[in-house]
Write a protein that holds these residues in place. Structure first.
Motif, PDB file in Angstrom:
ATOM      1  N   SER A 151       0.851  -1.184   0.000  1.00 17.18           N
ATOM      2  CA  SER A 151       0.000   0.000   0.000  1.00 17.18           C
ATOM      3  C   SER A 151       0.890   1.238   0.000  1.00 17.18           C
ATOM      4  CB  SER A 151      -0.917   0.007   1.237  1.00 17.18           C
ATOM      5  OG  SER A 151      -1.691   1.191   1.310  1.00 17.18           O
ATOM      6  N   ALA A 195      -1.860  -1.954   4.931  1.00 19.56           N
ATOM      7  CA  ALA A 195      -2.431  -0.726   4.377  1.00 19.56           C
ATOM      8  C   ALA A 195      -2.031   0.454   5.245  1.00 19.56           C
ATOM      9  CB  ALA A 195      -3.960  -0.825   4.296  1.00 19.56           C
ATOM     10  N   LEU A 245      -7.068  -3.790   2.730  1.00 18.16           N
ATOM     11  CA  LEU A 245      -6.773  -2.390   2.433  1.00 18.16           C
ATOM     12  C   LEU A 245      -7.840  -1.506   3.058  1.00 18.16           C
ATOM     13  CD1 LEU A 245      -5.644  -2.613  -1.305  1.00 18.16           C
ATOM     14  CD2 LEU A 245      -4.203  -2.462   0.731  1.00 18.16           C
TER      15      LEU A 245
END
Length: 280
Positions: A151, A195, A245
């Motif tokens: 991410s 994330a 995420l």
């Protein structure tokens, strides 16, 4: 033991005295103290919005990612599975609007980049009309090397934050030059970050750790320093929820978490009703 309770009683009496003194004498000491306490609590605590979405039955696959179009009040959810809609579109209030597939097969990441003039949604591996300004991509454990980079997000100071999941760290780079600025690993000894996103005021990062089913609120460092990672608060999700995420609404500060284990997206809203604009 008696001495301990005497100390506790004395501390309670002193705090009560400060409250009364502040109330009737407008003491700046306690005003500053209570402001610090309330600011800390309001800025970092979230609650689950149990009413979002209104119809969770639309989640029919493994929900891999979510994106927020704050300009138009839309939330996009991408999911994987056979013979199901790959992209779901909801309002910020949780009402289902539509679903579509187009050329999407196995979405991994999604990003909404709308302007006043057009709506734009980017999905991992869709679109390649970019000029590479700098590139770091070698597999490894040293600085600027990666193991499952998972991410990426950008702060208002022009720093790029990369969740280097396999190496259990976040690496930081200069947006324009690609210069390696530092890394955080002390917060992720159990599980790497899957994330990372900033809160709208830029003061904190929200970090998901997939196999721990946990979200961490981490203090953002000042410009010019990366320093050590400092966890301010955590949100422990149920076992095997597996947050993959996440996305943060830049207007409201709401956090949308795509959970591949639970096959759902959950919304967390900050207890503070006012969220300043990003980068202010």
């Amino acid at each position: 033991m008696a001495r301990f309770w005497v100390c506790v009683a004395g501390a309670g009496f002193f705090l009560a005295f400060l409250v009364l003194h502040s109330r009737f004498c407008r003491s700046p000491v306690l005003r500053n103290f209570t402001f610090a306490v309330s600011w800390r609590a309001e800025e970092i605590l979230y609650r689950l919005d149990v009413d979002w979405p209104k119809h969770p039955e639309y989640f029919t696959g493994a929900t891999f990612c979510a994106a927020v179009d704050s300009l138009n009040g839309l939330v996009y959810v991408a999911q994987r599975g056979d013979n199901i809609p790959k992209i779901l579109v909801f309002t910020e209030d949780g009402y289902f609007l539509r679903a579509w597939n187009y050329t999407v097969d196995s979405p991994h990441g999604i990003f909404a980049a709308s302007t006043q003039y057009e709506q734009s949604v980017w999905i991992t591996d869709v679109g390649s009309d970019f000029m590479i300004l700098w590139l770091h991509g070698e597999n490894g454990t040293g600085p600027a090397k990666f193991n499952i980079p998972h991410s990426v997000t950008l702060d208002s100071a022009g720093r790029v934050w990369v969740a280097d999941r396999g190496n259990k760290r976040i690496q930081v780079f200069d947006k324009d030059t690609g210069e390696w600025l530092g890394a955080w690993n002390n917060c992720f000894t159990e599980e790497g970050p899957s994330a990372v996103r900033f809160t709208p005021d830029g003061k904190y990062l929200i970090v998901a750790q997939l196999n721990l089913s946990r979200l961490s609120v981490v203090a953002a460092p000042p410009v010019g320093s990366i320093g050590e990672c400092s966890v301010i608060s955590t949100i422990q999700l149920a076992d095997q929820v597996l947050p993959h995420l996440l996305e943060v609404d830049r207007k409201t500060g709401a956090v949308y978490v795509a959970e591949i284990g639970a096959k759902q997206v959950q919304k967390y809203v900050p207890l503070n009703s006012y969220v300043p604009p990003f980068g202010s």
